[in-house]
Every structure is written in C-alpha cells, then in structure tokens.
Scaffold this motif. Structure first.
Motif, PDB file in Angstrom:
ATOM      1  N   SER A  22       0.831  -1.202   0.000  1.00  0.00           N
ATOM      2  CA  SER A  22       0.000   0.000   0.000  1.00  0.00           C
ATOM      3  C   SER A  22       0.867   1.255   0.000  1.00  0.00           C
ATOM      4  CB  SER A  22      -0.906   0.013   1.240  1.00  0.00           C
ATOM      5  OG  SER A  22      -0.135   0.188   2.408  1.00  0.00           O
ATOM      6  N   TYR A  23       0.315   2.339  -0.508  1.00  0.00           N
ATOM      7  CA  TYR A  23       1.067   3.588  -0.608  1.00  0.00           C
ATOM      8  C   TYR A  23       1.507   4.081   0.770  1.00  0.00           C
ATOM      9  CZ  TYR A  23       2.186   8.466  -1.593  1.00  0.00           C
ATOM     10  OH  TYR A  23       2.818   9.677  -1.667  1.00  0.00           O
ATOM     11  N   GLU A  24       0.601   3.991   1.747  1.00  0.00           N
ATOM     12  CA  GLU A  24       0.939   4.480   3.093  1.00  0.00           C
ATOM     13  C   GLU A  24       2.118   3.704   3.680  1.00  0.00           C
ATOM     14  OE1 GLU A  24      -2.010   3.678   2.054  1.00  0.00           O
ATOM     15  OE2 GLU A  24      -3.172   5.547   2.120  1.00  0.00           O
ATOM     16  N   MET A  25       2.079   2.380   3.524  1.00  0.00           N
ATOM     17  CA  MET A  25       3.172   1.566   4.055  1.00  0.00           C
ATOM     18  C   MET A  25       4.461   1.828   3.285  1.00  0.00           C
ATOM     19  SD  MET A  25       3.372  -2.567   4.559  1.00  0.00           S
ATOM     20  CE  MET A  25       2.122  -2.537   5.814  1.00  0.00           C
ATOM     21  N   ALA A  26       4.337   2.019   1.967  1.00  0.00           N
ATOM     22  CA  ALA A  26       5.527   2.274   1.152  1.00  0.00           C
ATOM     23  C   ALA A  26       6.224   3.558   1.593  1.00  0.00           C
ATOM     24  CB  ALA A  26       5.145   2.351  -0.327  1.00  0.00           C
ATOM     25  N   ASP A  58      10.339 -14.234   9.242  1.00  0.00           N
ATOM     26  CA  ASP A  58       9.008 -14.532   9.787  1.00  0.00           C
ATOM     27  C   ASP A  58       9.175 -15.109  11.199  1.00  0.00           C
ATOM     28  OD1 ASP A  58       6.494 -15.387  10.433  1.00  0.00           O
ATOM     29  OD2 ASP A  58       6.084 -16.332   8.505  1.00  0.00           O
ATOM     30  N   VAL A  59       8.711 -14.347  12.196  1.00  0.00           N
ATOM     31  CA  VAL A  59       8.843 -14.799  13.597  1.00  0.00           C
ATOM     32  C   VAL A  59       7.463 -15.091  14.193  1.00  0.00           C
ATOM     33  CG1 VAL A  59      11.009 -13.563  13.980  1.00  0.00           C
ATOM     34  CG2 VAL A  59       8.847 -12.380  14.395  1.00  0.00           C
ATOM     35  N   THR A  60       6.483 -15.329  13.309  1.00  0.00           N
ATOM     36  CA  THR A  60       5.111 -15.546  13.792  1.00  0.00           C
ATOM     37  C   THR A  60       5.048 -16.724  14.754  1.00  0.00           C
ATOM     38  OG1 THR A  60       4.307 -14.738  11.650  1.00  0.00           O
ATOM     39  CG2 THR A  60       2.725 -15.872  13.080  1.00  0.00           C
ATOM     40  N   ARG A  61       5.579 -17.876  14.310  1.00  0.00           N
ATOM     41  CA  ARG A  61       5.497 -19.069  15.152  1.00  0.00           C
ATOM     42  C   ARG A  61       6.278 -18.868  16.446  1.00  0.00           C
ATOM     43  NH1 ARG A  61       7.056 -24.693  12.439  1.00  0.00           N
ATOM     44  NH2 ARG A  61       5.239 -24.041  11.210  1.00  0.00           N
ATOM     45  N   GLN A  62       7.437 -18.240  16.326  1.00  0.00           N
ATOM     46  CA  GLN A  62       8.253 -17.989  17.519  1.00  0.00           C
ATOM     47  C   GLN A  62       7.498 -17.098  18.507  1.00  0.00           C
ATOM     48  OE1 GLN A  62      12.077 -16.312  16.632  1.00  0.00           O
ATOM     49  NE2 GLN A  62      12.411 -15.592  18.713  1.00  0.00           N
ATOM     50  N   ARG A  63       6.856 -16.031  17.980  1.00  0.00           N
ATOM     51  CA  ARG A  63       6.123 -15.116  18.859  1.00  0.00           C
ATOM     52  C   ARG A  63       4.915 -15.802  19.480  1.00  0.00           C
ATOM     53  NH1 ARG A  63      10.265 -13.136  18.614  1.00  0.00           N
ATOM     54  NH2 ARG A  63      10.831 -11.035  17.847  1.00  0.00           N
ATOM     55  N   MET A 116       7.096  -5.823  12.871  1.00  0.00           N
ATOM     56  CA  MET A 116       5.772  -5.343  12.506  1.00  0.00           C
ATOM     57  C   MET A 116       4.877  -6.515  12.135  1.00  0.00           C
ATOM     58  SD  MET A 116       6.128  -3.793   8.649  1.00  0.00           S
ATOM     59  CE  MET A 116       7.075  -2.408   9.224  1.00  0.00           C
ATOM     60  N   GLU A 117       3.583  -6.225  12.157  1.00  0.00           N
ATOM     61  CA  GLU A 117       2.573  -7.215  11.790  1.00  0.00           C
ATOM     62  C   GLU A 117       2.073  -6.905  10.397  1.00  0.00           C
ATOM     63  OE1 GLU A 117      -1.677  -7.770  13.556  1.00  0.00           O
ATOM     64  OE2 GLU A 117      -0.303  -8.934  14.799  1.00  0.00           O
ATOM     65  N   LEU A 118       2.096  -7.904   9.501  1.00  0.00           N
ATOM     66  CA  LEU A 118       1.672  -7.710   8.120  1.00  0.00           C
ATOM     67  C   LEU A 118       0.606  -8.732   7.759  1.00  0.00           C
ATOM     68  CD1 LEU A 118       5.171  -7.257   6.426  1.00  0.00           C
ATOM     69  CD2 LEU A 118       3.566  -5.469   7.076  1.00  0.00           C
ATOM     70  N   SER A 119      -0.351  -8.307   6.950  1.00  0.00           N
ATOM     71  CA  SER A 119      -1.388  -9.207   6.449  1.00  0.00           C
ATOM     72  C   SER A 119      -0.952  -9.716   5.083  1.00  0.00           C
ATOM     73  CB  SER A 119      -2.735  -8.472   6.361  1.00  0.00           C
ATOM     74  OG  SER A 119      -3.156  -8.066   7.627  1.00  0.00           O
ATOM     75  N   SER A 153       0.818 -12.118  10.061  1.00  0.00           N
ATOM     76  CA  SER A 153       2.115 -12.660  10.438  1.00  0.00           C
ATOM     77  C   SER A 153       2.993 -11.542  10.982  1.00  0.00           C
ATOM     78  CB  SER A 153       2.806 -13.314   9.236  1.00  0.00           C
ATOM     79  OG  SER A 153       2.025 -14.370   8.722  1.00  0.00           O
ATOM     80  N   ARG A 154       3.897 -11.914  11.875  1.00  0.00           N
ATOM     81  CA  ARG A 154       4.834 -10.945  12.437  1.00  0.00           C
ATOM     82  C   ARG A 154       6.211 -11.164  11.812  1.00  0.00           C
ATOM     83  NH1 ARG A 154       2.689  -7.836  16.015  1.00  0.00           N
ATOM     84  NH2 ARG A 154       4.690  -6.855  16.388  1.00  0.00           N
ATOM     85  N   TYR A 155       6.863 -10.062  11.460  1.00  0.00           N
ATOM     86  CA  TYR A 155       8.155 -10.130  10.804  1.00  0.00           C
ATOM     87  C   TYR A 155       9.136  -9.192  11.493  1.00  0.00           C
ATOM     88  CZ  TYR A 155       5.844 -12.541   6.927  1.00  0.00           C
ATOM     89  OH  TYR A 155       5.149 -13.440   6.176  1.00  0.00           O
ATOM     90  N   VAL A 156      10.389  -9.654  11.584  1.00  0.00           N
ATOM     91  CA  VAL A 156      11.487  -8.790  12.020  1.00  0.00           C
ATOM     92  C   VAL A 156      12.220  -8.338  10.766  1.00  0.00           C
ATOM     93  CG1 VAL A 156      13.683  -8.683  13.222  1.00  0.00           C
ATOM     94  CG2 VAL A 156      11.751  -9.827  14.294  1.00  0.00           C
TER      95      VAL A 156
END
Length: 805
Positions: A174-178, A235-240, A199-202, A209-212
């Motif tokens: 998205s433009y805002e995220m960019a 991807d640290v989703t499972r870890q988190r 951050m959390e991304l869809s 999912s959460r990503y570092v």
C-alpha cells in the motif's frame, strides 16, 4: 540466422546487434550476464544502454568505425549489474552481413576478466545461499528502486521477479506503508547504520504474520557512501506465538488469583505460585521439597483423605471443600481441586492442586448485599436506593404539603476528558466531584450516581425559596479546578430541577421532568440551572408528534421545496439558487425546518428525506438549465447523509437519471461536518469535487471557525451567516467579521455568498467590500418551483435587453 545452435551454445556471452544498435539475438550466457531472465527478453533492447554514459560514447565510436570482417577489441568496458556490482568486460566486435535479412550486423562476444569470473562464482554462490535462506532478502538503490529480491521474498509476497525488481515498493504494498518504509530506508542511507524493527503484516486473508525487518546499508568496494539499502525479513510468527503461549502459561500460573501447587510422583512440592504464598503465608523456599501435609489443619480424619486419593487415582481428579492452616496458625476454609497429570512419553506423574480461600468469598457475599444500594466507583447511592428514598419522601410530601426537589445533572463535555486524558482520570474526576458535592449537601439529602457522569441530588423537605440559591452555590463550587493525577482539570455541569409535588407525584415523573430541564440547560449554553415547566413537556411531546408524522410526510406528499435566488453582484444577474425544504403536515400544520430537521437527524429519517430533496432539486435544475445553462442549484447536506456509504453513488445516479451535469450542483455543508472525521470527510469531498460537484461551507463563522481546512478542502464558496449580515450596517464587529471572511476567501480564490440580505444598506456595504453573491428578501423571497422558472426567465430577458440583444 545461420549456425543458430552454434551461437546459442558457445562458451562466451554473445549478441548480434543491427546498425541501429538494437539487439537482434542473444544467447543464454549473455542474458544471464546482463540480468535478463531469458535471451528473448534482451531482443529489442538498445545494446549501448547496457553501459554507463562514458562507456556508451566509446563503444558507439568503435561501432561506427567498424569495417566488415575486421575484428576490433574494446578493452576494459565497465558494466554494473542489478546488485550494483561492477564488472570489467572485453567486447569483441565483428562486422558481418546477413544475406537472409539483407542487413549489416555486428557479432558481439564478451569475455569477463578473470577477477570478475571469480566474483561471478562468488556471486552465484551468494545467490544460491540467498535463495535458500528461510528468510526474505530484498535490496534497493538510492532512488528506492528494487535491485534484487530472493526467492523467499517473491514467495511470501506472491510476486514474480519482474513484478518486483526494477520497481518501487508501492508496486506490491500500500502507498501508506511504502512511504513509511521509504523513510526508514532513507534513515539508513543517511546514517549509514543498520536498524531493525518488528511489525505485523497481512500477507494473506487467513491470518496476520509478524516479521522482524533488519535494514542495512550496501557499500561498494571503492566507496564509503551507501549505494543502496538491503532488508533481511524474518518470519517470527510461530516464535512469537510460542513465546506468547509460554508467557501466558507462566502468567496464568504465577498471576492466577487461585493458589496453585505442583507436586511430583512422590508428592513433594516442586512449584507454587504467588497466590499460594499470599494465602498460606509460606514462602516458596519454605515449601519446596516438602509434603503438602504441612498445611493440614487436622480437622479431617484419615477416611476423608482416603476417599480423596481414591478419587484422584480412579478419576484423575478430586474437588471439594477442605480446611487448611496458614503459617500463622489460622485455620481457614478453601475450595480445593486436585488433578493427576500423566506424561505417557516420559512415564512421569505430577499432581496439580488449585485452591481458593472461600473465607473472602463469604465476606464478599456480605459486602455485595450492602453494595446493592451504592455505586462502586463513588460510594454514592445508586438508582435503586435513590428510587426508594424519593418514593417514600414524595408520599410524605403529599400528606404534609412539604416540598422536595430532585436535581438531575451531568458534567459538560465529560467525554472529552475520557478521550483526551484517559478513563483513569475520568474516574478520578467523578470521585472528586462526588466528594466535593457531599461536602455541600445536607445530611438528609441523597446524592446519587445513575451511571457515567450522570448524578441526581434529592433534597427532601426544602423551602422552595432556598432551592435556586443552594444550586448556584453547588455550581460555583463544582466549577473550581480539580487536580487529578498532577493535572489540573476544570469542568462544569448542567442542572435540571423538578419540584415535588408540583412537577410530579412519583420518582419516575420527577426524574423524567428533571431530565428534560437538564437538556434545556444544555441547549441554553450549559453550566447553568433550569427548572422544569410545562412548556418543556409540551416541547418534548411535540417532538414525539413531529417524529411520528414525519415518517409519513414523503408518501403523503406533504414535503415541498422552495427556491431562493442568488445574485452575482458584479453582473447583477441570477447565477444560482438555494433549495429550501418546507413541510405542511395534515396534523401539525406548517412546521418550521428548525423544528423538524433536528428530529429527522436524531431519528434517522434525514437520509430518506435528503435523498428525496436531491431528486426534486436535480429535477428542477434540469428545467432551469433550459433557461440559464450556467445556473447552480445549492442543496444542504446533513452529516448523516455525508457519512452514508452510498451517498456519492446515489447522487451520481440521480444526476444521470435527469441528465444534469455535476458542475451545476453545489452541496452545502457546515463547518462542524468538515471537522468531524476530517480524514474520511476530506476523501469524500475530494471525490465529489473530482466528479465535478461544487462545495460550499454554510453558516461560515458560527462553527469551529478553523481556517486550516480551507487549504485542503475542495471548497468553491463560503456562505456568510445571516447573523453577521443582518446588522452589518450597525454593528462594527459584525462588519469586520464579514470583511475578514470576504478577504480570506478572495485570497484563497473562493467565492463568498452573503445570506439574509434584507436592505439596500446591507447590499451597498457588501458590494463595497467585494462580496461576490447575495441571497435574501431584499432580492427575492423563497419561490415555488414555477415561480423560480418565471423569475429566471424574466431575469434572462432583462439581461438580454441591457446588452441590447
């Protein structure tokens, strides 16, 4: 082309270029070297654009001077690949002629310097590593254009290589995220320092999912200035999730209000939680390794414990009431639950006991009975106790001819306190108000909190002449500043008063009438006291009748529109009109818009009425356009209409049905509507403007009077409220306000329309100060549809005569 197979399989990168320097053919070695996915993708590209400007000039000069069958070698040509790595190449150029194509061609074979070959091996190894990482890797140049993305990044984002590399971020996000990500990369470029955030991304619709994201500068061999940035996205989703589950489990164990004890198969304590320490008085170190029997009260015989353990061994569970002893020696009752946990893999057995001290529960039950009549937050009487006391006192008043007063009040703009300072400050403020009010009331008075910021003060057996003086003393004290959590808060209240038995002979009637009076106090400007009278009740009853009758007004054809012409002062010609809604009810007769519009907005009828108004206004516009193609129809829009999801589509459909251009419709909105949900309102208004509709601010100067929005709202006209116009020739302040609005609008290239112009003197001043348009009784009263058509026709004919046409 002849020998195609030999060309494709030769060991060096090779290309064929025509006399216009366009690549006609390339082998796989060439496409791999120059960063193309396939040889076919190179065909049609300009050969010279593969190199820098300096190299291009030199190669071009060599190509021009090339003679057929005379090979020329251009030494040490530089080429930068998509990762920003510089390569040194030897280009072997041979001029030839293709009889099939009947065209001069140049065969280009490329040899990579030995050092670069070693770099190529390293690069291929690096690419293999990057593409097999369990993480996403992406790089950007200084302009924010993606220069590399590994397979992991493409897979996560569900993109192909060409959809990402060579493009900016907004191509796949998205433009805002960019914009946010560009700013973070810019910070790395400027500082030259790495950074990291989570951050959390869809990525897909099923879950987030959460990503570092680790960002780092890319610095070349021969430069200390970053040539771009790279990102390693993990991807640290499972870890988190696992960390959260573990944290939750530990918190559930440690922070549980119930005591928890875990023992091993030998019934030795291996773990306890904080609640166990609090309830029993034993520290963790004192009980670890001990048998739970140290808690025994000796009130239960061995038969009791035998039945308990038989149930645990047979059913893996036991639950019941038991008496135990604290460290202090105090015996107390508890509700105990014991479960047997068997680990089949490791063949281990553990026991988990959870217990609650039910002594507190019994004390709480006693307190609940007392709290049934008092507010938990403030300690004031609640509505049940208030109702009981008022009912008894009112009955006594009827017998003794005494007077009691019920005062309903709430805090003005209390919601803003909660929204800006937090609910903790709001709760503390309510407590401080209660404390301050209790100090000022008599012992026999009852101060009650009904809920939220609503209070009721009941003053039984009071002299009617003392009520107002006592209330004004309360208002004065309540207005004094409060210090809440080191923050000074000032608050006011609106008071409504009903007196027994004159204003009601029951708790319900007194409360209802006091509530009406309180809302009248709010309408009068808040921070005041209003006594109930029968006019308030009649007004409330009329609102109910208006609401009931308004529901049938459209179908009964009781609504109509009138039109007030707008005059352009510079031309003295009709340029538009404002449509005004009128209602003649078969039951209520003529009802003022000031009465029925607020009722329609509160009841939700305003959307259906507003749509009807738009249809009628657009229909009349079509007729007016046949007389004056430039005329504009101004229509007032409510906040509820503007917030409805289908407003724009519905408006466009109406205009399309009647074939009326959007540019002939002007939508009037108030200042308060502009500032409410400003972001979404701005998007809608810009969308309306993009479709050609005009926007005007109605009653300017009477709302928020915030000038900032004029810079970013697509406003074409400002309507000066009649409040400032009506005495512009007598009131110097109002004249200055009008002049300021006109000059402000002119500086922003916005037209001004003065409402309520009723005299020649008002017109003269407005014309002198540069107002663009006027409307009002001096020019014309609101006209019916047929009258408006006749008025426009006569105005048009008069204008033609003045021009001598």
């Amino acid at each position: 082309m002849q020998y195609k197979s030999l060309f494709d399989n030769q060991p060096d990168p090779a290309l064929v270029v025509d006399k216009f320097n366009v690549i006609k053919l390339a082998n796989k070695k060439a496409s791999a070297l120059f960063g193309f996915r396939t040889p076919e993708m190179m065909e049609g590209h300009f050969f010279l654009r593969l190199f820098s400007v300096n190299e291009t000039a030199r190669v071009k000069k060599t190509l021009v001077g090339l003679k057929r069958d005379a090979p020329v070698c251009v030494e040490d040509v530089s080429y930068k690949d998509e990762l920003g790595v510089m390569h040194h190449l030897d280009l072997h150029l041979t001029a030839t002629f293709d009889p099939i194509l009947a065209s001069d061609l140049v065969l280009v074979t490329v040899q990579i310097h030995k050092l670069d070959l070693e770099d190529g091996v390293n690069k291929n190894s690096l690419l293999a590593i990057l593409n097999n990482l369990d993480a996403s890797v992406v790089t950007y140049n200084r302009d924010g254009v993606c220069t590399f993305a590994n397979d992991g990044f493409l897979k996560v984002n569900n993109k192909h290589y060409e959809e990402v590399v060579g493009r900016r971020r907004e191509s796949w996000m998205s433009y805002e995220m960019a914009v946010k990500e560009e700013a973070k990369s810019a910070k790395v470029l400027i500082s030259g320092l790495s950074s990291s955030d989570e951050m959390e991304l869809s990525i897909n619709r099923s879950h987030d999912s959460r990503y570092v994201i680790s960002r780092f500068p890319i610095i070349g061999k021969n430069s200390s200035v970053p040539s771009g940035t790279g990102e390693l996205i993990t991807d640290v989703t499972r870890q988190r999730v696992q960390e959260e589950q573990l944290t939750l489990a530990l918190n559930a164990f440690r922070l549980s209000r119930d005591a928890i004890v875990m023992t091993n198969d030998q019934n030795k304590i291996i773990s306890v939680n904080d609640a166990f320490v609090r309830i029993t008085g034993y520290s963790e170190s004192e009980v670890l390794g001990n048998d739970p029997r140290l808690l025994a009260s000796h009130r239960h015989d061995h038969h009791f414990y035998k039945r308990m353990w038989d149930s645990i061994n047979q059913n893996n569970h036991w639950e019941g009431e038991i008496w135990n002893r604290r460290k202090s020696g105090e015996i107390y009752p508890e509700w105990l639950s014991i479960s047997k946990i068997v680990d089949e893999i490791k063949d281990n057995i553990h026991y988990i006991a959870v217990f609650t001290d039910i002594t507190q529960k019994k004390q709480t039950e006693d307190e609940i009975e007392n709290l049934a009549f008092y507010d938990v937050l403030t300690g004031l009487a609640n509505r049940y106790l208030l109702a009981d006391r008022v009912a008894k006192s009112v009955q006594a008043d009827l017998r003794s001819s005494a007077t009691s007063a019920l005062v309903y009040f709430d805090l003005d703009h209390f919601k803003k306190v909660n929204d800006t300072m937090g609910h903790s400050v709001g709760d503390k403020l309510l407590q401080e108000v209660a404390i301050r009010m209790k100090r000022l009331i008599r012992e026999k008075d009852t101060l009650s909190r009904l809920g939220g910021d609503e209070f009721v003060l009941f003053m039984p057996d009071i002299d009617p002449n003392d009520i107002e003086a006592r209330l004004h003393a309360l208002v004065s004290q309540l207005n004094q500043p409060y210090t809440i959590l080191d923050t000074e808060v000032t608050v006011s209240a609106s008071f409504g008063v009903a007196v027994s038995p004159v204003d009601g002979g029951s708790y319900e009637s007194l409360l209802r009438h006091a509530d009406m009076a309180m809302y009248k106090a709010k309408e009068d400007g808040r921070n005041s006291v209003c006594f109930f009278n029968r006019k308030l009740e009649m007004k409330a009853i009329k609102k109910i009748k208006i609401d009931n009758e308004l529901r049938y007004a459209i179908d009964a054809q009781e609504l109509r529109l009138v039109f007030q012409p707008q005059l352009m002062l510079s031309k003295e010609s009709v340029v538009g009109c404002e449509c005004l809604l009128r209602w003649k009810s078969r039951v209520l007769g003529e009802v003022s818009p000031a009465e029925f519009i607020p009722v329609a907005e509160k009841s939700g009828l305003i959307n259906s009425i507003g749509k009807w108004v738009l249809q009628q206004a657009v229909s009349k516009t079509k007729e007016l356009l046949q007389i004056n193609p430039e005329i504009k129809m101004a229509v007032n829009i409510s906040a509820s209409q503007l917030r409805s999801n289908d407003f724009l589509s519905s408006l466009l459909e109406i205009c399309s049905d009647y074939e009326v251009p959007a540019c002939n419709i002007e939508l009037e909105v108030t200042e308060s509507m502009l500032m409410e949900k400003a972001d979404s309102t701005m998007k809608l208004l810009k969308s309306l403007a993009d479709h050609g509709f005009h926007m005007a601010i109605d009653d300017f100067g009477t709302g928020y009077s915030s000038l900032a929005y004029l810079n970013w709202m697509p406003v074409s006209a400002i309507k000066i409220d009649r409040e400032f116009v009506q005495d512009i020739h007598q009131n110097e302040k109002h004249r200055k306000v009008c002049v300021s609005i006109i000059r402000l609008a002119r500086s922003l290239d916005i037209k001004t329309v003065a409402e309520g112009v009723e005299s020649h003197e008002q017109l003269r001043i407005l014309q002198q100060e540069g107002c663009d348009m006027i409307q009002g009784y001096h020019y014309s009263k609101p006209l019916s549809g047929s009258q408006m058509l006749l008025f426009c026709r006569e105005s048009a004919e008069l204008e033609l005569k003045e021009r001598g046409v």
